[in-house]
Design a protein around this motif. Sequence first.
Motif, PDB file in Angstrom:
ATOM      1  N   ALA A  38       0.837  -1.205   0.000  1.00 16.40           N
ATOM      2  CA  ALA A  38       0.000   0.000   0.000  1.00 16.40           C
ATOM      3  C   ALA A  38       0.870   1.253   0.000  1.00 16.40           C
ATOM      4  O   ALA A  38       0.535   2.249  -0.651  1.00 16.40           O
ATOM      5  N   ILE A  39       1.980   1.201   0.706  1.00 16.39           N
ATOM      6  CA  ILE A  39       2.884   2.358   0.731  1.00 16.39           C
ATOM      7  C   ILE A  39       3.462   2.595  -0.663  1.00 16.39           C
ATOM      8  O   ILE A  39       3.531   3.734  -1.128  1.00 16.39           O
ATOM      9  N   TRP A  40       3.840   1.522  -1.346  1.00 12.74           N
ATOM     10  CA  TRP A  40       4.349   1.661  -2.707  1.00 12.74           C
ATOM     11  C   TRP A  40       3.268   2.209  -3.630  1.00 12.74           C
ATOM     12  O   TRP A  40       3.555   3.028  -4.516  1.00 12.74           O
ATOM     13  N   ALA A  41       2.030   1.788  -3.440  1.00 14.27           N
ATOM     14  CA  ALA A  41       0.933   2.326  -4.249  1.00 14.27           C
ATOM     15  C   ALA A  41       0.790   3.829  -4.016  1.00 14.27           C
ATOM     16  O   ALA A  41       0.554   4.595  -4.957  1.00 14.27           O
ATOM     17  N   MET A  42       0.951   4.260  -2.766  1.00 17.58           N
ATOM     18  CA  MET A  42       0.876   5.687  -2.466  1.00 17.58           C
ATOM     19  C   MET A  42       2.038   6.441  -3.118  1.00 17.58           C
ATOM     20  O   MET A  42       1.861   7.568  -3.609  1.00 17.58           O
ATOM     21  N   VAL A  43       3.216   5.839  -3.139  1.00 14.99           N
ATOM     22  CA  VAL A  43       4.377   6.470  -3.781  1.00 14.99           C
ATOM     23  C   VAL A  43       4.128   6.608  -5.292  1.00 14.99           C
ATOM     24  O   VAL A  43       4.332   7.681  -5.872  1.00 14.99           O
ATOM     25  N   VAL A  44       3.668   5.537  -5.913  1.00  9.94           N
ATOM     26  CA  VAL A  44       3.407   5.576  -7.357  1.00  9.94           C
ATOM     27  C   VAL A  44       2.322   6.604  -7.679  1.00  9.94           C
ATOM     28  O   VAL A  44       2.457   7.392  -8.622  1.00  9.94           O
ATOM     29  N   ALA A  45       1.256   6.623  -6.894  1.00 11.12           N
ATOM     30  CA  ALA A  45       0.182   7.592  -7.115  1.00 11.12           C
ATOM     31  C   ALA A  45       0.704   9.019  -6.942  1.00 11.12           C
ATOM     32  O   ALA A  45       0.284   9.932  -7.661  1.00 11.12           O
ATOM     33  N   SER A  46       1.619   9.219  -6.023  1.00  7.24           N
ATOM     34  CA  SER A  46       2.189  10.551  -5.790  1.00  7.24           C
ATOM     35  C   SER A  46       3.106  10.985  -6.927  1.00  7.24           C
ATOM     36  O   SER A  46       3.242  12.184  -7.195  1.00  7.24           O
ATOM     37  N   LEU A  47       3.741  10.043  -7.594  1.00  7.11           N
ATOM     38  CA  LEU A  47       4.638  10.357  -8.707  1.00  7.11           C
ATOM     39  C   LEU A  47       3.903  10.477 -10.042  1.00  7.11           C
ATOM     40  O   LEU A  47       4.442  11.043 -10.997  1.00  7.11           O
ATOM     41  N   ARG A  67       3.577  28.250 -15.633  1.00  9.45           N
ATOM     42  CA  ARG A  67       2.113  28.381 -15.662  1.00  9.45           C
ATOM     43  C   ARG A  67       1.672  29.225 -16.857  1.00  9.45           C
ATOM     44  O   ARG A  67       0.632  28.968 -17.460  1.00  9.45           O
ATOM     45  N   ASP A  68       2.459  30.242 -17.189  1.00  7.15           N
ATOM     46  CA  ASP A  68       2.149  31.039 -18.378  1.00  7.15           C
ATOM     47  C   ASP A  68       2.258  30.190 -19.634  1.00  7.15           C
ATOM     48  O   ASP A  68       1.465  30.343 -20.561  1.00  7.15           O
ATOM     49  N   PHE A  69       3.251  29.304 -19.665  1.00  7.50           N
ATOM     50  CA  PHE A  69       3.415  28.419 -20.809  1.00  7.50           C
ATOM     51  C   PHE A  69       2.162  27.572 -21.009  1.00  7.50           C
ATOM     52  O   PHE A  69       1.660  27.436 -22.125  1.00  7.50           O
ATOM     53  N   PHE A  70       1.620  27.023 -19.928  1.00  5.29           N
ATOM     54  CA  PHE A  70       0.472  26.135 -20.055  1.00  5.29           C
ATOM     55  C   PHE A  70      -0.840  26.887 -20.277  1.00  5.29           C
ATOM     56  O   PHE A  70      -1.817  26.285 -20.721  1.00  5.29           O
ATOM     57  N   LYS A  71      -0.872  28.179 -19.999  1.00  5.72           N
ATOM     58  CA  LYS A  71      -2.074  28.958 -20.320  1.00  5.72           C
ATOM     59  C   LYS A  71      -2.325  28.967 -21.821  1.00  5.72           C
ATOM     60  O   LYS A  71      -3.464  29.045 -22.269  1.00  5.72           O
ATOM     61  N   ASN A  72      -1.249  28.910 -22.584  1.00  6.21           N
ATOM     62  CA  ASN A  72      -1.356  28.956 -24.038  1.00  6.21           C
ATOM     63  C   ASN A  72      -1.278  27.577 -24.692  1.00  6.21           C
ATOM     64  O   ASN A  72      -1.306  27.485 -25.911  1.00  6.21           O
ATOM     65  N   ALA A  73      -1.169  26.529 -23.882  1.00  9.58           N
ATOM     66  CA  ALA A  73      -1.049  25.176 -24.437  1.00  9.58           C
ATOM     67  C   ALA A  73      -2.375  24.731 -25.051  1.00  9.58           C
ATOM     68  O   ALA A  73      -3.452  25.117 -24.604  1.00  9.58           O
ATOM     69  N   THR A  74      -2.264  23.908 -26.077  1.00  9.76           N
ATOM     70  CA  THR A  74      -3.443  23.349 -26.734  1.00  9.76           C
ATOM     71  C   THR A  74      -3.222  21.863 -26.966  1.00  9.76           C
ATOM     72  O   THR A  74      -2.115  21.344 -26.786  1.00  9.76           O
ATOM     73  N   GLY A  75      -4.263  21.182 -27.368  1.00  6.06           N
ATOM     74  CA  GLY A  75      -4.161  19.789 -27.765  1.00  6.06           C
ATOM     75  C   GLY A  75      -3.669  18.884 -26.649  1.00  6.06           C
ATOM     76  O   GLY A  75      -4.088  19.002 -25.499  1.00  6.06           O
ATOM     77  N   MET A  76      -2.783  17.991 -27.016  1.00  6.75           N
ATOM     78  CA  MET A  76      -2.277  16.989 -26.086  1.00  6.75           C
ATOM     79  C   MET A  76      -1.611  17.626 -24.872  1.00  6.75           C
ATOM     80  O   MET A  76      -1.790  17.153 -23.738  1.00  6.75           O
ATOM     81  N   ALA A  77      -0.851  18.681 -25.081  1.00  3.91           N
ATOM     82  CA  ALA A  77      -0.166  19.338 -23.958  1.00  3.91           C
ATOM     83  C   ALA A  77      -1.168  19.885 -22.957  1.00  3.91           C
ATOM     84  O   ALA A  77      -0.995  19.732 -21.743  1.00  3.91           O
ATOM     85  N   ALA A  78      -2.228  20.517 -23.437  1.00  2.59           N
ATOM     86  CA  ALA A  78      -3.253  21.059 -22.543  1.00  2.59           C
ATOM     87  C   ALA A  78      -3.980  19.941 -21.804  1.00  2.59           C
ATOM     88  O   ALA A  78      -4.255  20.053 -20.603  1.00  2.59           O
ATOM     89  N   ARG A  79      -4.285  18.858 -22.516  1.00  6.62           N
ATOM     90  CA  ARG A  79      -4.974  17.733 -21.874  1.00  6.62           C
ATOM     91  C   ARG A  79      -4.082  17.047 -20.847  1.00  6.62           C
ATOM     92  O   ARG A  79      -4.539  16.675 -19.756  1.00  6.62           O
ATOM     93  N   ALA A  80      -2.802  16.890 -21.152  1.00  4.67           N
ATOM     94  CA  ALA A  80      -1.874  16.277 -20.196  1.00  4.67           C
ATOM     95  C   ALA A  80      -1.715  17.171 -18.963  1.00  4.67           C
ATOM     96  O   ALA A  80      -1.653  16.669 -17.831  1.00  4.67           O
ATOM     97  N   ASN A  81      -1.682  18.470 -19.165  1.00  3.44           N
ATOM     98  CA  ASN A  81      -1.599  19.388 -18.028  1.00  3.44           C
ATOM     99  C   ASN A  81      -2.864  19.291 -17.177  1.00  3.44           C
ATOM    100  O   ASN A  81      -2.794  19.303 -15.944  1.00  3.44           O
ATOM    101  N   ALA A  82      -4.005  19.177 -17.809  1.00  2.00           N
ATOM    102  CA  ALA A  82      -5.262  19.028 -17.066  1.00  2.00           C
ATOM    103  C   ALA A  82      -5.279  17.705 -16.306  1.00  2.00           C
ATOM    104  O   ALA A  82      -5.745  17.644 -15.163  1.00  2.00           O
ATOM    105  N   ALA A  83      -4.759  16.651 -16.913  1.00  2.00           N
ATOM    106  CA  ALA A  83      -4.675  15.354 -16.226  1.00  2.00           C
ATOM    107  C   ALA A  83      -3.754  15.454 -15.016  1.00  2.00           C
ATOM    108  O   ALA A  83      -4.033  14.883 -13.953  1.00  2.00           O
ATOM    109  N   GLN A  84      -2.667  16.189 -15.175  1.00  2.00           N
ATOM    110  CA  GLN A  84      -1.751  16.413 -14.053  1.00  2.00           C
ATOM    111  C   GLN A  84      -2.465  17.143 -12.923  1.00  2.00           C
ATOM    112  O   GLN A  84      -2.386  16.746 -11.761  1.00  2.00           O
ATOM    113  N   GLN A  85      -3.176  18.197 -13.249  1.00  2.00           N
ATOM    114  CA  GLN A  85      -3.878  18.970 -12.226  1.00  2.00           C
ATOM    115  C   GLN A  85      -4.932  18.126 -11.518  1.00  2.00           C
ATOM    116  O   GLN A  85      -5.064  18.188 -10.295  1.00  2.00           O
TER     117      GLN A  85
END
Length: 141
Positions: A15-24, A48-66
């Motif tokens: 479970a601790i390893w799962a928490m580490v992986v989820a955190s990374l 953050r300014d860079f990602f304000k102007n991101a589109t497509g895959m980069a914007a979606r990956a940033n949203a997934a990160q958030q």
Amino acid sequence: MSVFFDLVSDKVASAIWAMVVASLLPWAVSIVAKVSGGFRVRNNAHPRDFFKNATGMAARANAAQQNSYETLPVFLAAVLVAMLFFVPQSIINVLAWLYVIIRIGYCTAYITNLSTFRSILWVLSMACCLMLFYMAIRVSV
């Protein structure tokens, strides 16, 4: 499905390893966002300014990160509460790793723009957390 249960250890470390992986995971998705968006060293001054102007895959990956950062505290709290209330460790481990696997799928679905599938995976990942809380409540009664 039983193969998955057999793969998960019944030790607390699992479970601790799962928490580490989820955190990374958010960090890993941020790399995808930066690489797909053409992030350069000079952008590091104001990422953050860079990602304000991101589109497509980069914007979606940033949203997934958030979103990964947003749901992470709920997951970590759920695992810790389940451990605190002595939910059987094998159940904690299975739900913790299931959460991680679902979240990897969620991030992949987000990045590849599978919006309905992504939403289903989000619900399933949160269901893992809620189940951990529910199990802690059941054990404590």
